[in-house]
Scaffold this motif. Structure first.
Motif, PDB file in Angstrom:
ATOM      1  N   CYS A  38      -8.227  22.245 -16.476  1.00 14.23           N
ATOM      2  CA  CYS A  38      -7.465  20.991 -16.465  1.00 14.23           C
ATOM      3  C   CYS A  38      -5.985  21.259 -16.216  1.00 14.23           C
ATOM      4  O   CYS A  38      -5.467  22.333 -16.519  1.00 14.23           O
ATOM      5  CB  CYS A  38      -7.613  20.267 -17.797  1.00 14.23           C
ATOM      6  SG  CYS A  38      -9.245  19.575 -18.075  1.00 14.23           S
ATOM      7  N   LEU A  39      -5.310  20.266 -15.675  1.00 16.82           N
ATOM      8  CA  LEU A  39      -3.856  20.275 -15.556  1.00 16.82           C
ATOM      9  C   LEU A  39      -3.314  19.726 -16.865  1.00 16.82           C
ATOM     10  O   LEU A  39      -3.652  18.617 -17.266  1.00 16.82           O
ATOM     11  CB  LEU A  39      -3.422  19.389 -14.388  1.00 16.82           C
ATOM     12  CG  LEU A  39      -1.925  19.133 -14.250  1.00 16.82           C
ATOM     13  CD1 LEU A  39      -1.185  20.425 -13.930  1.00 16.82           C
ATOM     14  CD2 LEU A  39      -1.679  18.078 -13.184  1.00 16.82           C
ATOM     15  N   ARG A  40      -2.493  20.504 -17.562  1.00 18.37           N
ATOM     16  CA  ARG A  40      -1.915  20.072 -18.838  1.00 18.37           C
ATOM     17  C   ARG A  40      -0.445  19.723 -18.615  1.00 18.37           C
ATOM     18  O   ARG A  40       0.331  20.534 -18.116  1.00 18.37           O
ATOM     19  CB  ARG A  40      -2.038  21.144 -19.899  1.00 18.37           C
ATOM     20  CG  ARG A  40      -1.389  20.745 -21.213  1.00 18.37           C
ATOM     21  CD  ARG A  40      -1.789  21.618 -22.348  1.00 18.37           C
ATOM     22  NE  ARG A  40      -3.130  21.202 -22.778  1.00 18.37           N
ATOM     23  CZ  ARG A  40      -3.885  21.894 -23.623  1.00 18.37           C
ATOM     24  NH1 ARG A  40      -3.439  23.023 -24.128  1.00 18.37           N
ATOM     25  NH2 ARG A  40      -5.080  21.457 -23.973  1.00 18.37           N
ATOM     26  N   LEU A  41      -0.073  18.501 -18.992  1.00 19.53           N
ATOM     27  CA  LEU A  41       1.308  18.028 -18.886  1.00 19.53           C
ATOM     28  C   LEU A  41       1.930  17.993 -20.277  1.00 19.53           C
ATOM     29  O   LEU A  41       1.281  17.572 -21.237  1.00 19.53           O
ATOM     30  CB  LEU A  41       1.341  16.628 -18.271  1.00 19.53           C
ATOM     31  CG  LEU A  41       0.702  16.492 -16.898  1.00 19.53           C
ATOM     32  CD1 LEU A  41       0.735  15.041 -16.444  1.00 19.53           C
ATOM     33  CD2 LEU A  41       1.370  17.390 -15.880  1.00 19.53           C
ATOM     34  N   TYR A  42       3.193  18.430 -20.377  1.00 19.04           N
ATOM     35  CA  TYR A  42       3.922  18.499 -21.637  1.00 19.04           C
ATOM     36  C   TYR A  42       5.110  17.555 -21.609  1.00 19.04           C
ATOM     37  O   TYR A  42       5.558  17.125 -20.555  1.00 19.04           O
ATOM     38  CB  TYR A  42       4.462  19.913 -21.866  1.00 19.04           C
ATOM     39  CG  TYR A  42       3.406  20.963 -22.024  1.00 19.04           C
ATOM     40  CD1 TYR A  42       2.820  21.198 -23.255  1.00 19.04           C
ATOM     41  CD2 TYR A  42       3.000  21.721 -20.944  1.00 19.04           C
ATOM     42  CE1 TYR A  42       1.847  22.171 -23.418  1.00 19.04           C
ATOM     43  CE2 TYR A  42       2.025  22.704 -21.099  1.00 19.04           C
ATOM     44  CZ  TYR A  42       1.456  22.918 -22.326  1.00 19.04           C
ATOM     45  OH  TYR A  42       0.502  23.883 -22.484  1.00 19.04           O
ATOM     46  N   GLY A  43       5.683  17.327 -22.788  1.00 20.65           N
ATOM     47  CA  GLY A  43       6.944  16.614 -22.884  1.00 20.65           C
ATOM     48  C   GLY A  43       8.083  17.537 -22.486  1.00 20.65           C
ATOM     49  O   GLY A  43       7.947  18.762 -22.538  1.00 20.65           O
ATOM     50  N   ASP A  70       3.138  19.343 -28.376  1.00 21.52           N
ATOM     51  CA  ASP A  70       3.115  17.952 -27.907  1.00 21.52           C
ATOM     52  C   ASP A  70       2.625  17.809 -26.474  1.00 21.52           C
ATOM     53  O   ASP A  70       3.198  17.088 -25.678  1.00 21.52           O
ATOM     54  CB  ASP A  70       4.482  17.294 -28.089  1.00 21.52           C
ATOM     55  CG  ASP A  70       5.494  17.734 -27.057  1.00 21.52           C
ATOM     56  OD1 ASP A  70       5.356  18.839 -26.514  1.00 21.52           O
ATOM     57  OD2 ASP A  70       6.426  16.948 -26.784  1.00 21.52           O
ATOM     58  N   ALA A  71       1.516  18.438 -26.133  1.00 21.93           N
ATOM     59  CA  ALA A  71       0.909  18.238 -24.819  1.00 21.93           C
ATOM     60  C   ALA A  71       0.663  16.745 -24.650  1.00 21.93           C
ATOM     61  O   ALA A  71       0.123  16.083 -25.538  1.00 21.93           O
ATOM     62  CB  ALA A  71      -0.386  19.023 -24.699  1.00 21.93           C
ATOM     63  N   GLN A  72       1.106  16.188 -23.539  1.00 14.90           N
ATOM     64  CA  GLN A  72       1.004  14.751 -23.309  1.00 14.90           C
ATOM     65  C   GLN A  72      -0.359  14.349 -22.737  1.00 14.90           C
ATOM     66  O   GLN A  72      -0.862  13.280 -23.042  1.00 14.90           O
ATOM     67  CB  GLN A  72       2.107  14.293 -22.353  1.00 14.90           C
ATOM     68  CG  GLN A  72       3.502  14.560 -22.863  1.00 14.90           C
ATOM     69  CD  GLN A  72       3.821  13.743 -24.094  1.00 14.90           C
ATOM     70  OE1 GLN A  72       3.654  12.546 -24.109  1.00 14.90           O
ATOM     71  NE2 GLN A  72       4.276  14.411 -25.139  1.00 14.90           N
ATOM     72  N   ALA A  73      -0.925  15.214 -21.866  1.00 14.22           N
ATOM     73  CA  ALA A  73      -2.195  14.858 -21.227  1.00 14.22           C
ATOM     74  C   ALA A  73      -2.856  16.097 -20.652  1.00 14.22           C
ATOM     75  O   ALA A  73      -2.190  17.027 -20.210  1.00 14.22           O
ATOM     76  CB  ALA A  73      -1.953  13.851 -20.113  1.00 14.22           C
ATOM     77  N   ASP A  74      -4.186  16.080 -20.673  1.00  7.54           N
ATOM     78  CA  ASP A  74      -4.997  17.057 -19.949  1.00  7.54           C
ATOM     79  C   ASP A  74      -5.724  16.271 -18.869  1.00  7.54           C
ATOM     80  O   ASP A  74      -6.462  15.322 -19.174  1.00  7.54           O
ATOM     81  CB  ASP A  74      -6.014  17.740 -20.862  1.00  7.54           C
ATOM     82  CG  ASP A  74      -5.382  18.784 -21.762  1.00  7.54           C
ATOM     83  OD1 ASP A  74      -4.216  19.157 -21.525  1.00  7.54           O
ATOM     84  OD2 ASP A  74      -6.054  19.232 -22.693  1.00  7.54           O
ATOM     85  N   ILE A  75      -5.499  16.630 -17.611  1.00  6.33           N
ATOM     86  CA  ILE A  75      -6.082  15.904 -16.494  1.00  6.33           C
ATOM     87  C   ILE A  75      -7.159  16.767 -15.861  1.00  6.33           C
ATOM     88  O   ILE A  75      -6.877  17.862 -15.351  1.00  6.33           O
ATOM     89  CB  ILE A  75      -5.000  15.529 -15.462  1.00  6.33           C
ATOM     90  CG1 ILE A  75      -3.940  14.666 -16.154  1.00  6.33           C
ATOM     91  CG2 ILE A  75      -5.614  14.821 -14.271  1.00  6.33           C
ATOM     92  CD1 ILE A  75      -2.706  14.425 -15.336  1.00  6.33           C
ATOM     93  N   ALA A  76      -8.392  16.287 -15.895  1.00  6.77           N
ATOM     94  CA  ALA A  76      -9.526  17.041 -15.350  1.00  6.77           C
ATOM     95  C   ALA A  76      -9.467  17.049 -13.822  1.00  6.77           C
ATOM     96  O   ALA A  76      -9.089  16.056 -13.202  1.00  6.77           O
ATOM     97  CB  ALA A  76     -10.837  16.417 -15.819  1.00  6.77           C
ATOM     98  N   PRO A  77      -9.844  18.174 -13.219  1.00  7.61           N
ATOM     99  CA  PRO A  77      -9.846  18.283 -11.758  1.00  7.61           C
ATOM    100  C   PRO A  77     -11.076  17.603 -11.143  1.00  7.61           C
ATOM    101  O   PRO A  77     -11.969  18.246 -10.614  1.00  7.61           O
ATOM    102  CB  PRO A  77      -9.842  19.796 -11.522  1.00  7.61           C
ATOM    103  CG  PRO A  77     -10.517  20.353 -12.727  1.00  7.61           C
ATOM    104  CD  PRO A  77     -10.162  19.439 -13.861  1.00  7.61           C
ATOM    105  N   VAL A  78     -11.115  16.288 -11.236  1.00  7.01           N
ATOM    106  CA  VAL A  78     -12.245  15.494 -10.766  1.00  7.01           C
ATOM    107  C   VAL A  78     -12.136  15.280  -9.257  1.00  7.01           C
ATOM    108  O   VAL A  78     -11.039  15.045  -8.733  1.00  7.01           O
ATOM    109  CB  VAL A  78     -12.264  14.133 -11.504  1.00  7.01           C
ATOM    110  CG1 VAL A  78     -13.328  13.216 -10.963  1.00  7.01           C
ATOM    111  CG2 VAL A  78     -12.453  14.358 -12.993  1.00  7.01           C
TER     112      VAL A  78
END
Length: 112
Positions: A38-43, A70-78
């Motif tokens: 997954c792509l993990r986005l942080y603050g 405080d990881a904001q989101a995990d985006i799956a490589p769909v």
């Protein structure tokens, strides 16, 4: 590209402004819980943390990798997914490890 620096000691940045990632694998061919990647986005504070208190909020994720609390989101490589995000210190990010070694994650990435 701004990624959290191990130990939370400031950003590693280039002059890029925007990142676009388009995932190319076949529909239904990826299970993020089993395959990872997954792509993990942080603050933004994850890229600039400088206190030992904030270091304590981080936990190790594999060899040489750190994860800010405080990881904001995990985006799956769909398949057929387009992700756009700021590529500077406002949006530090990383790609999480692939959990099954035989699995391949296909993506097209463009920076501006």
């Amino acid at each position: 590209d701004c990624a959290p620096v191990p130990g939370g000691r400031g950003p590693r940045c280039s002059p890029r402004v925007l990142t676009a990632v388009y995932y190319l694998q076949q529909a239904g061919a990826w299970d993020a819980s089993a395959d990872g990647g997954c792509l993990r986005l942080y603050g933004p504070q994850c890229a600039t943390a400088d206190s030992s208190e904030e270091d304590e909020e981080e936990e190790a994720v594999g060899v040489g990798r750190r994860r800010c609390a405080d990881a904001q989101a995990d985006i799956a490589p769909v398949a057929d997914r387009l992700v756009l995000f700021l590529a500077d210190q406002r949006c530090p990010h990383e790609v999480l490890p692939i959990l099954r070694p035989a699995t391949q994650r296909y993506a097209l990435t463009i920076w501006y």
